[in-house]
Design an enzyme around this catalytic site. Structure first.
Site, PDB file in Angstrom:
ATOM      1  N   ARG A 151       0.826  -1.220   0.000  1.00 39.37           N
ATOM      2  CA  ARG A 151       0.000   0.000   0.000  1.00 39.37           C
ATOM      3  C   ARG A 151       0.856   1.264   0.000  1.00 39.37           C
ATOM      4  NH1 ARG A 151      -2.538  -3.352   3.856  1.00 39.37           N
ATOM      5  NH2 ARG A 151      -4.586  -4.102   3.193  1.00 39.37           N
ATOM      6  N   ILE A 152       1.818   1.331   0.930  1.00 35.87           N
ATOM      7  CA  ILE A 152       2.618   2.557   1.044  1.00 35.87           C
ATOM      8  C   ILE A 152       3.656   2.637  -0.082  1.00 35.87           C
ATOM      9  CG2 ILE A 152       4.196   3.863   2.550  1.00 35.87           C
ATOM     10  CD1 ILE A 152       2.659   2.551   4.938  1.00 35.87           C
ATOM     11  N   ASP A 171       9.514  -7.034  -4.831  1.00 36.25           N
ATOM     12  CA  ASP A 171       8.425  -7.567  -4.005  1.00 36.25           C
ATOM     13  C   ASP A 171       8.016  -8.905  -4.600  1.00 36.25           C
ATOM     14  OD1 ASP A 171       5.992  -8.203  -2.724  1.00 36.25           O
ATOM     15  OD2 ASP A 171       5.564  -6.088  -2.345  1.00 36.25           O
ATOM     16  N   ALA A 230      11.152   4.264   6.391  1.00 41.18           N
ATOM     17  CA  ALA A 230      10.014   4.752   7.199  1.00 41.18           C
ATOM     18  C   ALA A 230       9.054   3.594   7.426  1.00 41.18           C
ATOM     19  CB  ALA A 230       9.323   5.913   6.497  1.00 41.18           C
ATOM     20  N   ALA A 231       9.616   2.355   7.401  1.00 43.47           N
ATOM     21  CA  ALA A 231       8.758   1.169   7.600  1.00 43.47           C
ATOM     22  C   ALA A 231       8.906   0.664   9.033  1.00 43.47           C
ATOM     23  CB  ALA A 231       9.121   0.101   6.591  1.00 43.47           C
ATOM     24  N   ASP A 256      13.010   7.066   9.909  1.00 44.38           N
ATOM     25  CA  ASP A 256      11.896   7.413  10.796  1.00 44.38           C
ATOM     26  C   ASP A 256      11.730   6.370  11.901  1.00 44.38           C
ATOM     27  OD1 ASP A 256       9.562   8.945  11.579  1.00 44.38           O
ATOM     28  OD2 ASP A 256       8.344   7.309  10.793  1.00 44.38           O
ATOM     29  N   GLU A 261      12.927   1.375  20.034  1.00 42.76           N
ATOM     30  CA  GLU A 261      12.286   2.690  20.201  1.00 42.76           C
ATOM     31  C   GLU A 261      11.719   2.806  21.609  1.00 42.76           C
ATOM     32  OE1 GLU A 261       9.444   3.345  17.076  1.00 42.76           O
ATOM     33  OE2 GLU A 261      10.919   3.080  15.502  1.00 42.76           O
ATOM     34  N   HIS A 279       9.803   8.366  14.547  1.00 42.04           N
ATOM     35  CA  HIS A 279       8.625   7.548  14.193  1.00 42.04           C
ATOM     36  C   HIS A 279       7.388   8.436  14.000  1.00 42.04           C
ATOM     37  CE1 HIS A 279       6.903   3.213  14.512  1.00 42.04           C
ATOM     38  NE2 HIS A 279       6.158   3.950  13.699  1.00 42.04           N
ATOM     39  N   LEU A 280       7.526   9.340  13.033  1.00 37.90           N
ATOM     40  CA  LEU A 280       6.439  10.292  12.747  1.00 37.90           C
ATOM     41  C   LEU A 280       5.607   9.877  11.541  1.00 37.90           C
ATOM     42  CD1 LEU A 280       8.142  13.814  13.117  1.00 37.90           C
ATOM     43  CD2 LEU A 280       6.707  12.591  14.753  1.00 37.90           C
ATOM     44  N   GLY A 281       5.899   8.680  10.989  1.00 37.36           N
ATOM     45  CA  GLY A 281       5.263   8.276   9.738  1.00 37.36           C
ATOM     46  C   GLY A 281       3.745   8.400   9.724  1.00 37.36           C
TER      47      GLY A 281
HETATM   48  P1  NAD Z   1       1.583  -3.696   2.988  1.00 37.79           P
HETATM   49  O1  NAD Z   1       1.313  -4.991   3.659  1.00 37.79           O
HETATM   50  O2  NAD Z   1       0.504  -3.057   2.205  1.00 37.79           O
HETATM   51  O3  NAD Z   1       2.852  -3.845   2.030  1.00 37.79           O
HETATM   52  C1  NAD Z   1       4.000  -4.564   2.366  1.00 37.79           C
HETATM   53  C2  NAD Z   1       4.553  -5.167   1.087  1.00 37.79           C
HETATM   54  O4  NAD Z   1       5.766  -5.839   1.429  1.00 37.79           O
HETATM   55  C3  NAD Z   1       3.619  -6.191   0.432  1.00 37.79           C
HETATM   56  O5  NAD Z   1       3.390  -5.871  -0.922  1.00 37.79           O
HETATM   57  C4  NAD Z   1       4.370  -7.509   0.567  1.00 37.79           C
HETATM   58  O6  NAD Z   1       4.178  -8.357  -0.563  1.00 37.79           O
HETATM   59  C5  NAD Z   1       5.808  -7.048   0.659  1.00 37.79           C
HETATM   60  N1  NAD Z   1       6.680  -7.999   1.328  1.00 37.79           N
HETATM   61  C6  NAD Z   1       6.419  -8.747   2.427  1.00 37.79           C
HETATM   62  N2  NAD Z   1       7.500  -9.482   2.741  1.00 37.79           N
HETATM   63  C7  NAD Z   1       8.449  -9.201   1.811  1.00 37.79           C
HETATM   64  C8  NAD Z   1       9.791  -9.643   1.608  1.00 37.79           C
HETATM   65  N3  NAD Z   1      10.361 -10.551   2.425  1.00 37.79           N
HETATM   66  N4  NAD Z   1      10.482  -9.126   0.569  1.00 37.79           N
HETATM   67  C9  NAD Z   1       9.915  -8.199  -0.253  1.00 37.79           C
HETATM   68  N5  NAD Z   1       8.643  -7.764  -0.129  1.00 37.79           N
HETATM   69  C10 NAD Z   1       7.932  -8.257   0.898  1.00 37.79           C
HETATM   70  O7  NAD Z   1       2.126  -2.717   4.137  1.00 37.79           O
HETATM   71  P2  NAD Z   1       2.128  -1.122   4.114  1.00 37.79           P
HETATM   72  O8  NAD Z   1       0.848  -0.609   4.617  1.00 37.79           O
HETATM   73  O9  NAD Z   1       2.620  -0.662   2.794  1.00 37.79           O
HETATM   74  O10 NAD Z   1       3.221  -0.833   5.258  1.00 37.79           O
HETATM   75  C11 NAD Z   1       4.587  -1.018   5.013  1.00 37.79           C
HETATM   76  C12 NAD Z   1       5.380  -0.841   6.304  1.00 37.79           C
HETATM   77  O11 NAD Z   1       5.252   0.501   6.762  1.00 37.79           O
HETATM   78  C13 NAD Z   1       4.941  -1.718   7.483  1.00 37.79           C
HETATM   79  O12 NAD Z   1       6.097  -2.170   8.161  1.00 37.79           O
HETATM   80  C14 NAD Z   1       4.192  -0.760   8.386  1.00 37.79           C
HETATM   81  O13 NAD Z   1       4.201  -1.166   9.720  1.00 37.79           O
HETATM   82  C15 NAD Z   1       5.028   0.485   8.167  1.00 37.79           C
HETATM   83  N6  NAD Z   1       4.391   1.745   8.562  1.00 37.79           N
HETATM   84  C16 NAD Z   1       5.169   2.642   9.212  1.00 37.79           C
HETATM   85  C17 NAD Z   1       4.620   3.851   9.576  1.00 37.79           C
HETATM   86  C18 NAD Z   1       5.444   4.839  10.335  1.00 37.79           C
HETATM   87  O14 NAD Z   1       4.896   5.482  11.212  1.00 37.79           O
HETATM   88  N7  NAD Z   1       6.694   5.016  10.024  1.00 37.79           N
HETATM   89  C19 NAD Z   1       3.290   4.153   9.272  1.00 37.79           C
HETATM   90  C20 NAD Z   1       2.530   3.209   8.583  1.00 37.79           C
HETATM   91  C21 NAD Z   1       3.101   1.990   8.228  1.00 37.79           C
HETATM   92  C1  MLT Z   2       1.901   2.065  11.883  1.00 40.00           C
HETATM   93  O1  MLT Z   2       2.348   0.930  11.688  1.00 40.00           O
HETATM   94  O2  MLT Z   2       0.728   2.361  11.630  1.00 40.00           O
HETATM   95  C2  MLT Z   2       2.826   3.098  12.404  1.00 40.00           C
HETATM   96  O3  MLT Z   2       3.991   2.638  12.902  1.00 40.00           O
HETATM   97  C3  MLT Z   2       2.276   4.245  13.072  1.00 40.00           C
HETATM   98  C4  MLT Z   2       1.926   4.200  14.512  1.00 40.00           C
HETATM   99  O4  MLT Z   2       2.673   3.756  15.340  1.00 40.00           O
HETATM  100  O5  MLT Z   2       0.844   4.640  14.845  1.00 40.00           O
END
Ligand code: NAD
Ligand code: MLT
Length: 311
Positions: A151-152, A171, A230-231, A256, A261, A279-281
């Protein structure tokens, strides 16, 4: 009849409590404080968390009445979903609530690293007018490697395409045809590391992804590469990244998230070419409101014994 008890263990948008409505007793605790959490969770029906509260097997064992763990955000890596399922506790999250917000921060880190915005800002405010020192690089025509085209990752790819970047992605769970429809070329991790001018990581934190961008990977990248994470902390190995920056094998990073943490002290913070945020994502008013409302609805449904649809 006494009201069901909902424990809010982290700071959430006020919209969360509004969306829960008057039918619950709301309690608060600091979920990051382990002792406080283990006491507070004992007699509640639901717990609402972000990323700082670990709902692991120990916390679940302490929770005698718990029916729902609600994660106001995406990542479930701080919840032991298997242990919860075994204990008959439902786990819900808000998987789309903050994806735009998180993608925007990743793009912001990427631009900041390319143009030295953060160190130039700090230097100028200290009275230093250093135009040459903070000369950056253009994004247009450069290759962005997206690790995890979920998604992101997709939102970041779309936004950075508008800057004229060429996008490749790694991916293994995505069809090449689907990526191609978005103008993204799917490649192996090896190829992505070799061809990318910028790399942005958007993976879940799993045993498979921890350290994926580690010492071996960072020996395959261009020395001009700038890396954004930022994951989740630990997917880009912090020690390996620090070594690569020190040895000039990586030109900069935008971070991020951190392996541990809160993180207020890291060797990575000593580098001028590392821009770091705490961690402001997901931290925008809009995302927090959406996440809070989404999980409040799920908690209401779950505690009423109704079906909880995918958020
Ligand atoms: P998502 O599940 O939509 O996408 C993750 C993608 O990674 C999927 O397409 C999946 O096929 C792929 N994937 C899984 N394992 C894999 C591997 N071993 N090798 C390659 N690709 C692989 O998730 P998302 O909503 O896009 O979120 C992504 C990340 O961002 C998550 O870790 C989530 O926790 C993090 N996140 C962080 C913040 C923040 O505050 N910094 C905010 C939101 C989400
Ligand atoms: C998340 O995975 O949604 C983020 O890390 C953001 C949060 O901690 O709220």
């Amino acid at each position: 009849m006494s009201k069901s008890v909902v424990l809010i263990a982290e700071e959430l948008s006020p919209a969360t409590v509004d969306a829960l409505g008057p039918d619950f007793e709301i309690r608060h605790c600091n979920g990051a404080d382990r002792t406080e959490l283990l006491t507070a969770i004992a007699d509640v029906d639901a717990i609402l968390i972000r990323s700082a509260t670990k709902v692991d097997a120990e916390a679940l064992a302490a929770a005698r009445k718990l029916k729902v763990v609600a994660r106001a955000g995406v990542g479930l890596d701080n919840v032991d979903v298997a242990a919860a399922t075994k204990a008959g506790v439902m786990v819900v999250n808000a998987p789309t609530s903050n994806i735009v917000t998180a993608a925007e921060l990743a793009c912001g880190l990427l631009i900041s690293v390319a143009r030295n915005i953060a160190p130039a800002n700090t230097a100028l405010k200290q009275g230093e007018w250093k135009r040459n020192k903070y000369t950056g690089v253009e994004l247009s025509e450069k290759t962005l490697g997206v690790v995890g085209l979920g998604r992101i990752g997709v939102l970041v790819a779309q936004r950075m395409s508008a800057f004229g970047m060429k996008i490749v992605a790694y991916d293994p769970y995505i069809q090449a045809a689907r990526a191609a429809q978005m103008g993204v070329k799917l490649v192996s991790l090896e190829e992505l590391l070799e061809v990318s001018d910028f790399i942005t990581v958007h993976l879940p934190k799993t045993p498979e992804t921890i350290g994926l961008i580690g010492d071996e990977a960072l020996h395959k990248v261009k020395p001009s590469v700038r890396i954004v994470n930022a994951a989740r902390g630990g997917i880009v190995d912090e020690e390996a990244l620090a070594s690569a920056l020190r040895e000039g094998r990586v030109a900069g990073a935008g971070l991020d998230v951190y392996a541990k943490e809160p993180c207020t002290d890291s060797p990575l913070f000593a580098f001028d070419n590392v821009v770091a945020t705490p961690h402001l994502g997901a931290s925008t008013d809009e995302a927090q409101e959406k996440a809070g409302i989404a999980v409040a609805r799920s908690v209401r449904l779950a505690l009423a014994g109704e079906l909880v649809p995918d958020a």
